[in-house]
Write an enzyme that holds these catalytic residues in place. Structure first.
Site, PDB file in Angstrom:
ATOM      1  N   SER A  45     -55.435  43.871  -4.182  1.00  0.00           N
ATOM      2  CA  SER A  45     -56.494  43.026  -4.584  1.00  0.00           C
ATOM      3  C   SER A  45     -55.948  41.639  -5.156  1.00  0.00           C
ATOM      4  O   SER A  45     -54.741  41.625  -5.629  1.00  0.00           O
ATOM      5  CB  SER A  45     -57.405  43.628  -5.795  1.00  0.00           C
ATOM      6  OG  SER A  45     -57.991  42.583  -6.588  1.00  0.00           O
ATOM      7  N   THR A  83     -63.606  39.129   0.613  1.00  0.00           N
ATOM      8  CA  THR A  83     -64.487  39.893  -0.079  1.00  0.00           C
ATOM      9  C   THR A  83     -65.586  38.936  -0.454  1.00  0.00           C
ATOM     10  O   THR A  83     -65.427  37.796  -0.873  1.00  0.00           O
ATOM     11  CB  THR A  83     -64.164  40.399  -1.622  1.00  0.00           C
ATOM     12  OG1 THR A  83     -63.212  41.206  -1.387  1.00  0.00           O
ATOM     13  CG2 THR A  83     -65.574  41.026  -2.380  1.00  0.00           C
ATOM     14  N   HIS A 130     -69.174  47.409  -2.796  1.00  0.00           N
ATOM     15  CA  HIS A 130     -68.494  47.234  -3.904  1.00  0.00           C
ATOM     16  C   HIS A 130     -68.591  48.584  -4.852  1.00  0.00           C
ATOM     17  O   HIS A 130     -68.197  48.440  -6.276  1.00  0.00           O
ATOM     18  CB  HIS A 130     -68.666  45.938  -4.895  1.00  0.00           C
ATOM     19  CG  HIS A 130     -67.573  45.141  -5.204  1.00  0.00           C
ATOM     20  ND1 HIS A 130     -67.304  43.814  -4.760  1.00  0.00           N
ATOM     21  CD2 HIS A 130     -66.640  45.103  -6.295  1.00  0.00           C
ATOM     22  CE1 HIS A 130     -66.030  43.401  -5.146  1.00  0.00           C
ATOM     23  NE2 HIS A 130     -65.707  44.356  -6.193  1.00  0.00           N
TER      24      HIS A 130
HETATM   25  C1  LIG Z   1     -61.814  49.661 -10.960  1.00  0.00           C
HETATM   26  C2  LIG Z   1     -62.424  48.980  -9.577  1.00  0.00           C
HETATM   27  C3  LIG Z   1     -61.669  47.621  -9.375  1.00  0.00           C
HETATM   28  C4  LIG Z   1     -62.358  46.976  -8.166  1.00  0.00           C
HETATM   29  N1  LIG Z   1     -61.723  45.901  -7.704  1.00  0.00           N
HETATM   30  C5  LIG Z   1     -61.981  45.134  -6.644  1.00  0.00           C
HETATM   31  C6  LIG Z   1     -61.222  43.829  -6.176  1.00  0.00           C
HETATM   32  O1  LIG Z   1     -60.581  43.466  -6.910  1.00  0.00           O
HETATM   33  N2  LIG Z   1     -61.575  43.549  -5.057  1.00  0.00           N
HETATM   34  C7  LIG Z   1     -62.604  44.187  -4.241  1.00  0.00           C
HETATM   35  O2  LIG Z   1     -62.850  43.491  -3.038  1.00  0.00           O
HETATM   36  N3  LIG Z   1     -63.131  45.206  -4.687  1.00  0.00           N
HETATM   37  C8  LIG Z   1     -62.775  45.731  -5.568  1.00  0.00           C
HETATM   38  N4  LIG Z   1     -63.466  46.775  -6.239  1.00  0.00           N
HETATM   39  C9  LIG Z   1     -64.358  47.538  -4.929  1.00  0.00           C
HETATM   40  C10 LIG Z   1     -63.534  48.533  -3.994  1.00  0.00           C
HETATM   41  O3  LIG Z   1     -62.673  47.750  -3.261  1.00  0.00           O
HETATM   42  C11 LIG Z   1     -64.489  49.387  -3.263  1.00  0.00           C
HETATM   43  O4  LIG Z   1     -65.303  48.503  -2.570  1.00  0.00           O
HETATM   44  C12 LIG Z   1     -65.165  50.428  -4.104  1.00  0.00           C
HETATM   45  O5  LIG Z   1     -64.242  50.949  -5.036  1.00  0.00           O
HETATM   46  C13 LIG Z   1     -65.586  51.380  -3.114  1.00  0.00           C
HETATM   47  O6  LIG Z   1     -66.497  52.421  -3.712  1.00  0.00           O
HETATM   48  P1  LIG Z   1     -65.978  53.680  -4.367  1.00  0.00           P
HETATM   49  O7  LIG Z   1     -65.212  53.432  -5.731  1.00  0.00           O
HETATM   50  O8  LIG Z   1     -67.264  54.536  -4.592  1.00  0.00           O
HETATM   51  O9  LIG Z   1     -65.334  54.516  -3.428  1.00  0.00           O
HETATM   52  C14 LIG Z   1     -63.027  47.793  -7.234  1.00  0.00           C
HETATM   53  C15 LIG Z   1     -63.346  48.919  -7.454  1.00  0.00           C
HETATM   54  C16 LIG Z   1     -63.037  49.377  -8.712  1.00  0.00           C
HETATM   55  C17 LIG Z   1     -63.785  50.986  -8.701  1.00  0.00           C
END
Ligand SMILES: Cc1cc2nc3c(=O)[nH]c(=O)nc-3n(C[C@H](O)[C@H](O)[C@H](O)COP(=O)(O)O)c2cc1C
Length: 408
Positions: free
Chosen positions: A130, A184, A303
């Site tokens: 990320s 994103t 997300h």
């Molecule tokens: C703690 C956390 C931090 C995240 N940080 C980012 C990020 O920095 N950039 C991004 O595009 N998505 C981020 N996401 C979203 C994840 O890339 C992903 O889309 C999402 O976690 C998928 O759903 P799930 O947690 O149910 O598997 C984050 C998700 C979580 C749980």
């Protein structure tokens, strides 16, 4: 019955001396890692990972949308030999599963992003770093993982028209050998995460009365944190302390550019030579427009329910997107995926791979690299078993027979 007879009947399990293995022995499903993480992490940190936006409607809908699909198996096929390997963007993978980008991963465990990347490398699956990761692009590249992806947030324009904080990251990712770049596009502003607001989340956690009480309850977490380097946005190094503090509270403040539009995607396309994906809850019209601009694939995601609450579940977006872009454009999907059955449904609906977010973050929190390795082996075993029970032995067969398996 005598005691010695009882003991003969009950095979006493050998005492496991390795504390990490002891944890792993009790984890037979991704949800077990969530329980371990809940016990180990301070409440505010656990909630930061676990929570969604507003009423967490989408968070719940994501899981329901995967689990409401029913599979009608093909029977009497020889399923003695299976193959879960495939490729996207010309890069081979051993499992159709990837690790989605997550910010602040070192807040879960000092080895954070590196432990996830190493486990992904060993399992032969992509790892996505990320923009707001807590390990540098170059340190993650030093793991030698041959299939790293980089996730880009377009940060706010610099005053006076200078370079954005995010601009140099594209060149750094290219120089470090990252294979794919995903922008994103669902984060023009940050979702309202009520759990974080209620917990008064500060990143990194700062000393307050609440934190002191937490230290008393979770000494192991705090000892580990205090011994490891400070947690910061490792790649956005020119961020001022005030900006970093604002980004680390419940609202990312002015970090992201809320004017993000198609011209930004064109600009990224002009600067990044490799495969380019958009990450968000993408519909058919936006996908066609993106392809016209030279975008190569899509990371379908809401997300994990952390942005627009009431957003449509991604499981409902896969088939329409596949129909819009045709069979050749790579589609990966995340949000709510937490078992091999979800992955099988994602592929049956037309995706090339499914990605996990929270599932692996909990595994990092519970047991670092070994946790993620264990998680990936569980997901692989579950997927293999679902495929065998459905009478398919390769990912191509799963995709081809998807509509029939889903009864569509
Ligand atoms: C703690 C956390 C931090 C995240 N940080 C980012 C990020 O920095 N950039 C991004 O595009 N998505 C981020 N996401 C979203 C994840 O890339 C992903 O889309 C999402 O976690 C998928 O759903 P799930 O947690 O149910 O598997 C984050 C998700 C979580 C749980």
């Amino acid at each position: 019955m005598q005691l010695h007879e009882v003991l003969e009947l009950v095979q006493l399990r050998r005492l496991e001396l390795d504390p990490v293995q002891r944890v792993l022995n009790g984890v037979v499903h991704a949800d077990d890692f969530r329980s371990v993480a809940r016990r180990r992490l301070p409440r505010a940190v656990f909630d930061y990972v676990d929570g969604g936006a507003d009423g967490e409607v989408t968070l719940a809908a994501n899981r329901q949308a995967w689990s409401r699909r029913r599979l009608h198996p093909r029977l009497l096929r020889d399923v003695s030999v299976t193959d879960l390997a495939g490729s996207v963007f010309g890069q081979p993978f051993l499992l159709p599963i990837g690790l989605a980008p997550t910010g602040y991963t070192r807040m879960m465990h000092p080895t954070g992003e590196v432990s996830a990347a190493l486990a992904a490398k060993a399992a032969g699956v992509p790892y996505t770093l990320s923009t707001v990761g807590t390990t540098t692009i170059e340190e993650v590249a030093a793991t030698g993982h041959p299939n790293l992806w980089f996730q880009l947030y377009i940060t706010s324009a610099a005053p006076g028209g200078g370079r954005r904080q995010s601009d140099p990251l594209i060149e750094r990712a290219a120089a470090a050998g990252y294979r794919a770049l995903e922008v994103t596009i669902d984060t023009a502003v940050t979702g309202r995460r009520l759990r974080d607001a209620r917990n008064g989340l500060n990143i990194p956690p700062q000393l307050s009365l609440g934190t002191l009480a937490d230290i008393a309850r979770r000494p192991r977490y705090w000892t580990r944190m205090l011994r490891s380097p400070a947690i910061q946005f490792a790649n956005l190094t020119s961020l001022s302390d005030a900006e970093a503090a604002s980004a680390g509270s419940t609202h990312v403040g002015g970090l992201f550019d809320d004017s993000i539009n198609w011209s930004h995607i064109e600009a990224v396309r002009a600067r990044w030579q490799g495969p380019l994906l958009l990450k968000g809850p993408i519909g058919a019209d936006d996908a066609r427009r993106a392809l016209d601009l030279g975008v190569n694939g899509f990371h379908l995601s809401n997300h994990g329910g952390r942005q627009l609450d009431r957003c449509v579940a991604t499981a409902d977006l896969v088939a329409p997107l596949r129909a819009a872009v045709g069979p050749a454009v790579p589609i990966v999907v995340d949000s709510g995926v937490h078992c091999g059955g979800d992955v099988a449904v994602a592929l049956a609906l037309g995706a090339d791979m499914a990605f996990v977010g929270r599932a692996y973050v909990y595994a990092v929190a519970a047991a670092g690299e070994r946790g993620v390795t264990h998680l990936l082996s569980l997901l692989a075993a579950e997927l293999q078993s679902v495929m065998q029970l459905c009478g398919v032995t390769t990912l191509a067969q799963l995709r081809e027979n998807g509509p029939a398996l889903l009864g569509e």
